[in-house]
Design an enzyme around this catalytic site. Structure first.
Site, PDB file in Angstrom:
ATOM      1  N   LEU A 386       0.863  -1.145   0.305  1.00 50.04           N
ATOM      2  CA  LEU A 386       0.123   0.193   0.016  1.00 50.04           C
ATOM      3  C   LEU A 386       0.797   0.727  -0.062  1.00 50.04           C
ATOM      4  O   LEU A 386       0.384   2.005  -0.393  1.00 50.04           O
ATOM      5  CB  LEU A 386      -1.162   0.053   1.277  1.00 50.04           C
ATOM      6  CG  LEU A 386      -1.646  -0.994   1.159  1.00 50.04           C
ATOM      7  CD1 LEU A 386      -2.737  -0.567   2.178  1.00 50.04           C
ATOM      8  CD2 LEU A 386      -2.457  -0.642  -0.365  1.00 50.04           C
ATOM      9  N   ASP A 508     -29.238 -45.013  -9.345  1.00 50.64           N
ATOM     10  CA  ASP A 508     -27.679 -45.106 -10.237  1.00 50.64           C
ATOM     11  C   ASP A 508     -27.166 -45.633  -9.350  1.00 50.64           C
ATOM     12  O   ASP A 508     -27.137 -45.766  -7.603  1.00 50.64           O
ATOM     13  CB  ASP A 508     -27.441 -43.469 -10.736  1.00 50.64           C
ATOM     14  CG  ASP A 508     -26.365 -43.360 -10.370  1.00 50.64           C
ATOM     15  OD1 ASP A 508     -25.760 -44.253 -11.520  1.00 50.64           O
ATOM     16  OD2 ASP A 508     -25.540 -42.396 -10.103  1.00 50.64           O
TER      17      ASP A 508
HETATM   18  P1  ADP Z   1       2.411  -4.000   4.821  1.00 42.24           P
HETATM   19  O1  ADP Z   1       1.073  -4.859   4.695  1.00 42.24           O
HETATM   20  O2  ADP Z   1       3.505  -5.575   4.766  1.00 42.24           O
HETATM   21  O3  ADP Z   1       3.429  -4.221   6.447  1.00 42.24           O
HETATM   22  P2  ADP Z   1       1.885  -2.193   3.572  1.00 42.24           P
HETATM   23  O4  ADP Z   1       3.072  -1.294   2.335  1.00 42.24           O
HETATM   24  O5  ADP Z   1       0.067  -3.124   2.493  1.00 42.24           O
HETATM   25  O6  ADP Z   1       2.818  -3.654   3.850  1.00 42.24           O
HETATM   26  O7  ADP Z   1       1.380  -1.489   4.639  1.00 42.24           O
HETATM   27  C1  ADP Z   1       2.326  -0.703   5.147  1.00 42.24           C
HETATM   28  C2  ADP Z   1       0.933   0.242   5.811  1.00 42.24           C
HETATM   29  O8  ADP Z   1       1.546   0.815   7.243  1.00 42.24           O
HETATM   30  C3  ADP Z   1       1.075   1.450   5.468  1.00 42.24           C
HETATM   31  O9  ADP Z   1      -0.699   1.312   4.915  1.00 42.24           O
HETATM   32  C4  ADP Z   1       1.362   2.710   6.021  1.00 42.24           C
HETATM   33  O10 ADP Z   1       1.339   4.600   5.478  1.00 42.24           O
HETATM   34  C5  ADP Z   1       1.630   2.194   6.952  1.00 42.24           C
HETATM   35  N1  ADP Z   1       2.745   2.669   7.976  1.00 42.24           N
HETATM   36  C6  ADP Z   1       3.968   2.001   7.426  1.00 42.24           C
HETATM   37  N2  ADP Z   1       4.728   2.734   7.871  1.00 42.24           N
HETATM   38  C7  ADP Z   1       4.450   3.264   9.109  1.00 42.24           C
HETATM   39  C8  ADP Z   1       4.609   4.360   9.938  1.00 42.24           C
HETATM   40  N3  ADP Z   1       6.267   4.129  10.465  1.00 42.24           N
HETATM   41  N4  ADP Z   1       4.076   4.746  11.091  1.00 42.24           N
HETATM   42  C9  ADP Z   1       2.835   4.422  11.113  1.00 42.24           C
HETATM   43  N5  ADP Z   1       2.397   3.807   9.670  1.00 42.24           N
HETATM   44  C10 ADP Z   1       3.294   3.285   9.010  1.00 42.24           C
END
Ligand code: ADP
Ligand code: G6P
Length: 735
Positions: A386, A508
Site C-alpha cells: 500500500l 444410480d
Molecule cells: P505491509 O502490510 O506488509 O506492512 P503495506 O505497504 O501494504 O505493507 O502497508 C504498510 C502500511 O503501514 C501503510 O498503510 C503505511 O502507511 C503504514 N506505515 C508504514 N510505515 C509506517 C510508520 N512508520 N508509521 C505508521 N504507519 C506506517
C-alpha cells in the site's frame, strides 16, 4: 439490524500501558490501515488482539482495555504469552508467512505451533459467535486466521462468511510442502467467498484446492458436497482522499508549523537544491527486499559516481515481529549495510543514507511522501504494498517517480510506474538513473494515470465490492433451484412413501450408492448397501431398479443374488429380476475399432487416465489425472470425438470425470420410462450428467434427487452418498 463483523489478528489500534496508563497508537501494516476507513464508516464491529500479552495487563486495567477498544467499536481478544509465542510468532510468522512469500528456507514445521494456532483460531471463532446474530456478515482477514471460517461454519452453518487473504498465496508446488495443507484449505473453505489481491494468488489457491482436496473447480467456483464457494480477486485500494487531503494540508502549512522532521528535510533541500531524495519505507521484513535495495543503491553509486552528493536515500524501517530470529538477523544485516555504505561514500557535508528504525506518526509519513522525489519500493514478494499507492496519492502536483518491484501485488495496477525485478541490481541502478533524468511532463503524465485509477478503486470501493460479492453468494444460495432434502421435505417424502400403493425406485450406482474409487473395479458394493437394497427389494410394494453406466458383467456379478432389476450401460442391457440379460435397443458396437485408437492417443498423452471397455460403449476415465490437465484434455477429446462420430448414431456423454461414447438411442431416461406402469410413488436418484435424462423424462410427480450440489433438473438434492443411505434406510424403517 444486521452488521458486519470484521475479524483480524490485530485490531487497528495498539494498546500499551505506560506508568499505569493506557496508551493507544494506530497499528502499522496494510490490513489495519486499509480497513480502518471501511470500519469507521460502516455499521461494523472489529474483533482482534490488542497487541499486548494478557499477563502484562494488570487486573485493574482489564476493563479499561476493553472499554478503550469499545470506544472504537472494537472487541479486544486477549492472548497469553504462550499463545502469542505459538500462534503469532510461531505458526503465523515462522510457518505461513515465510512459506506464502516463497521463503521456504525460513519455514518451520512445529507441532506445538500448529496446535496453538488451532487453539487460538478457535478462540477468535468463539468470540465471533458470541457477537453473531442471524443476518450479520462475517469478514475474516488474513493468514493468521485461516481456520476461522470453518470453525464459525461448524457452529453457525447458515452464516454468511467472507475471507480475505492479504498476503500472496503461493503456487501449488510450494503450498503442498506444508504438513497441514489439507486442514488449512478446509479451514478457509468454510467461507462463502474467498478474496485475494491478484488473479495469480487466486489461481494458485484454486489449483491447490483442486489438486490437494480434489474438489470440483469450475472457473472461480469450488463445489463442495454441501455448498458452492466463490473465489475472486479484489485488489485492495487506499483511502485516497485522506492521503490527498493530508498532502494538500501539508502544503498549506507555514514552515514554522511543519514537523521537526519536515524542517530538517527542508534544511537539507535548501542546502543542496539540486539533490534528490529517494524514499524507502516498509516494515522491517525480509520479504520487503530492504537489504537488496541497499546493495542496489551501493551498486548505483559505484556505477554512476556523478550522483554522489546529489542523492540521499531516506530509509524508514518500522520495527516488526522482532521476536522472530530472521527479523533480528535482518535488523543486524541492515544496520551493518547502512554503516558500511555510509562509511564508504560519505563526505564532510553529505551522508548517502538517512536511516530511521522506528514507527512514525501519520504526519511524518506525509512529510516523507511529499518530500521525496523518488520512491524505491523493491519487495522480493509482497501481497499488495500500500505504501506505493500512498506515495502516488500524496503527489498532488503529480510529480515524483515510483520505482516498484514486479513482485508486489500493486505492480499489476501500477503499470505506469517504473517496474523492476528486485533481484537485478543492474536494472535497479539504471532505473534509478532513469528516474533522476525523467522529464517532469513524463512524471506528471504517468502519475495522473495511476492517480485516476487509485482514486476510483479506493479502499472503500474495494470493501464495497467484496461485500457486494459476499451478499451475492447469499442470493445464489437462494436461487439454487433444487431443494435440499431438509426435515420438512424428508417427512413429506416418507409419508408419501408409506401411503403409496406401489413404488418404483431408480437408483444410480457410482457416486450415489457408493463413493467413487480410483479405479472402477474398486468401487464394489459393501455389505451395508447390499443389505439395505435387499431390504428395499423385499418390500412387497417396492420395485428396485439399479440403473447404471456400468458394464453388464460387473453389475450382474456384484448384484447376482439381489432380487432387483438391473439396467446397465445407461440402458443398453436390461436384466429383469430372475431372468437373463437382454439387449434393450438395436445397438451396435462395430464403431469401436475406429474410435478406440483416438482415445488411446489421449491415454498416452494424459497420465492417470485409462479406457474402460464395455460391450456397447467405451469410457475414458480421467479422475486420477492432474485435475487441470484432465479437464483440458476432456474438452479436447470431446470435440475430437463429436466430429468423428457425427452421423453415426452415437453420442458422447460427459459424466463425472469420465467421457463415454455410446449409441444415441440409449439413455437412462428412455430406459426408466419403459419401466413405468401405474406406480404412484416414483423415485429416482443419481449424481451425474447421465442421470439428468431420468430427471427430465420421468413424470412430474416423480421424486427426483440429485446427489451433490450441481446444476440439475432434479427437484431435490442431498449432499453425499452418506445421506443417500440415510434416506434409503428411512424407507425401510417401518418394515
Ligand atoms: P505491509 O502490510 O506488509 O506492512 P503495506 O505497504 O501494504 O505493507 O502497508 C504498510 C502500511 O503501514 C501503510 O498503510 C503505511 O502507511 C503504514 N506505515 C508504514 N510505515 C509506517 C510508520 N512508520 N508509521 C505508521 N504507519 C506506517
Ligand atoms: C501484513 C499482514 C497483516 C499484518 C501486518 C503487520 O500487512 O498482512 O496481517 O497485520 O503485516 O504485521 P503484524 O505482525 O505487526 O501484525
Amino acid at each position: 439490524m444486521s452488521k458486519t463483523i470484521i475479524i483480524s489478528n490485530r485490531l487497528p489500534l495498539q494498546i500499551n500501558i505506560e506508568n499505569d496508563e493506557l496508551q493507544v497508537t494506530p497499528s502499522v501494516g496494510g490490513l489495519a490501515t486499509g480497513l480502518k476507513s471501511f470500519h469507521k464508516e460502516g455499521d461494523s464491529i472489529w474483533i482482534g488482539w490488542s497487541g499486548m500479552p494478557e499477563e502484562e495487563i494488570p487486573e485493574h486495567l482489564l476493563e479499561d482495555v476493553k472499554n478503550k477498544a469499545r470506544e472504537e467499536d472494537c472487541i479486544a481478544v486477549n492472548l497469553t504469552q504462550d499463545e502469542i509465542e505459538g500462534f503469532y510468532y510461531g505458526f503465523s510468522n515462522r510457518t505461513i508467512w515465510p512459506l506464502f512469500h516463497y521463503f521456504m528456507e525460513f519455514t518451520e514445521s512445529d507441532d506445538w505451533y500448529w496446535e496453538t494456532y488451532k487453539q487460538v483460531n478457535q478462540k477468535y471463532a468463539d468470540e465471533v459467535l458470541k457477537h453473531y446474530q442471524e443476518g450479520d456478515h462475517i469478514w475474516v482477514h488474513d493468514y493468521q486466521l485461516l481456520l476461522v471460517p470453518n470453525m464459525i461454519r461448524e457452529q453457525a452453518p447458515d452464516a454468511i462468511i467472507g475471507f480475505f487473504n492479504h498476503i500472496p498465496f503461493p503456487s501449488y508446488e510450494v503450498f503442498r510442502t506444508l504438513p497441514w495443507r489439507d486442514e488449512v484449505l478446509e479451514g478457509v473453505l468454510g467461507a462463502d467467498l474467498i478474496g485475494f489481491h491478484t488473479y495469480d494468488y487466486e489461481r494458485h489457491f484454486l489449483s491447490s484446492v483442486s489438486r490437494i482436496l480434489r474438489h470440483q473447480v469450475d472457473f472461480n467456483e469450488i463445489t463442495l458436497p454441501d455448498r458452492i464457494v466463490k473465489v475472486d480477486s479484489f485488489p485492495m485500494g487506499i483511502d485516497y482522499d485522506k492521503f490527498e487531503k493530508a498532502a494538500l494540508d501539508h502544503f498549506e502549512k507555514t514552515s514554522e508549523n511543519h514537523s521537526e522532521l519536515q524542517q530538517r528535510l527542508d534544511h537539507h533541500l535548501k542546502a543542496t537544491p539540486d539533490a534528490k531524495l529517494i524514499l524507502s519505507l516498509d516494515r522491517l521484513d525480509y520479504t520487503k527486499g530492504i537489504a537488496n535495495r541497499l546493495r542496489a543503491f551501493e551498486y548505483f553509486l559505484d556505477k554512476y559516481p556523478e550522483f554522489i552528493e546529489k542523492v540521499r536515500l531516506v530509509m524508514l524501517a518500522v520495527p516488526s515481529r522482532s521476536n522472530v530470529p530472521q527479523y533480528q538477523r535482518l535488523k543486524r544485516e541492515i544496520d551493518e549495510l547502512v554503516g558500511r555504505i555510509n562509511g564508504k561514500f560519505s563526505t564532510v557535508s553529505w551522508t548517502p543514507i538517512w536511516y530511521f528504525y522506528r514507527s512514525m506518526p501519520f504526519e511524518n509519513l506525509i512529510d516523507l511522501y511529499t518530500s521525496c522525489d523518488i520512491a524505491l519500493l523493491t519487495p522480493i514478494r509482497d501481497g499488495m504494498n500500500l505504501v506505493a499507492k500512498e506515495y502516488i496519492a500524496t503527489r498532488t502536483n503529480h510529480t515524483g517517480v515510483l520505482i516498484l518491484s514486479e513482485m508486489a501485488g500493486a505492480a499489476h495496477e501500477m503499470n505506469e510506474a517504473l517496474i523492476i525485478n528486485p533481484n537485478n541490481f543492474d536494472q535497479m541502478a539504471s532505473t534509478l538513473k532513469q528516474a533522476f533524468e525523467m522529464p517532469e511532463e513524463e512524471q506528471i503524465s504517468r502519475n495522473k494515470m495511476i492517480q485516476k485509477r487509485l482514486k476510483r478503486y479506493s479502499v472503500e470501493k474495494w470493501a464495497q465490492d467484496f461485500m457486494k460479492a459476499l451478499r451475492n453468494t447469499e442470493d445464489n444460495r437462494q436461487a439454487f433451484e433444487a431443494i435440499r432434502i431438509n426435515s420438512k421435505v424428508y417427512d413429506d417424502l416418507l409419508e408419501t412413501y408409506k401411503n403409496a400403493k406401489s413404488r418404483i425406485l431408480f437408483l444410480d450406482y457410482d457416486g450415489t450408492l457408493v463413493n467413487f474409487a480410483d479405479k472402477p473395479e474398486n468401487a464394489k458394493p459393501d455389505e451395508e448397501i447390499i443389505a439395505l437394497i435387499k431390504r428395499l427389494a423385499n418390500q412387497e410394494k417396492t420395485e428396485v431398479i439399479l440403473i447404471s453406466g456400468r458394464d453388464k458383467d460387473t453389475l450382474g456379478r456384484w448384484w447376482e443374488d439381489t432380487p432387483i432389476d438391473l439396467i446397465s450401460e445407461h440402458g443398453t442391457w436390461v436384466r429383469e429380476k430372475g431372468k437373463d440379460w437382454e439387449l434393450s435397443e438395436n445397438v451396435k458396437n462395430d464403431w469401436m475399432e475406429a474410435v478406440r485408437p483416438v482415445i488411446e492417443n489421449f491415454v498416452d498423452r494424459t497420465p492417470g487416465t485409462f479406457i474402460e471397455e464395455k460391450n456397447y460403449s467405451l469410457a475414458w476415465h480421467y479422475r486420477k489425472a492432474d485435475p487441470e490437465l484432465g479437464e483440458i484434455r476432456a474438452n479436447e477429446l470431446s470435440n475430437v470425438l463429436k466430429e468423428l462420430i457425427s452421423n453415426h448414431g452415437l453420442s458422447v456423454l460427459n459424466g463425472n470425470k469420465v467421457l463415454e461414447i455410446k449409441s444415441s438411442g440409449v439413455n437412462k431416461g428412455k430406459s426408466s420410462n419403459k419401466k413405468l406402469k401405474d406406480q404412484d410413488f416414483i423415485f429416482a436418484i443419481g449424481d451425474d450428467w447421465t442421470d439428468e435424462y431420468m430427471f427430465k423424462e420421468l413424470p412430474e410427480k416423480a421424486y427426483t434427487v440429485k446427489v451433490g450440489i450441481k446444476q440439475t433438473s432434479a427437484r431435490y438434492y442431498v449432499e453425499d452418498t452418506k445421506r443417500v443411505r440415510t434416506l434409503l434406510k428411512a424407507f425401510t424403517d417401518n418394515d
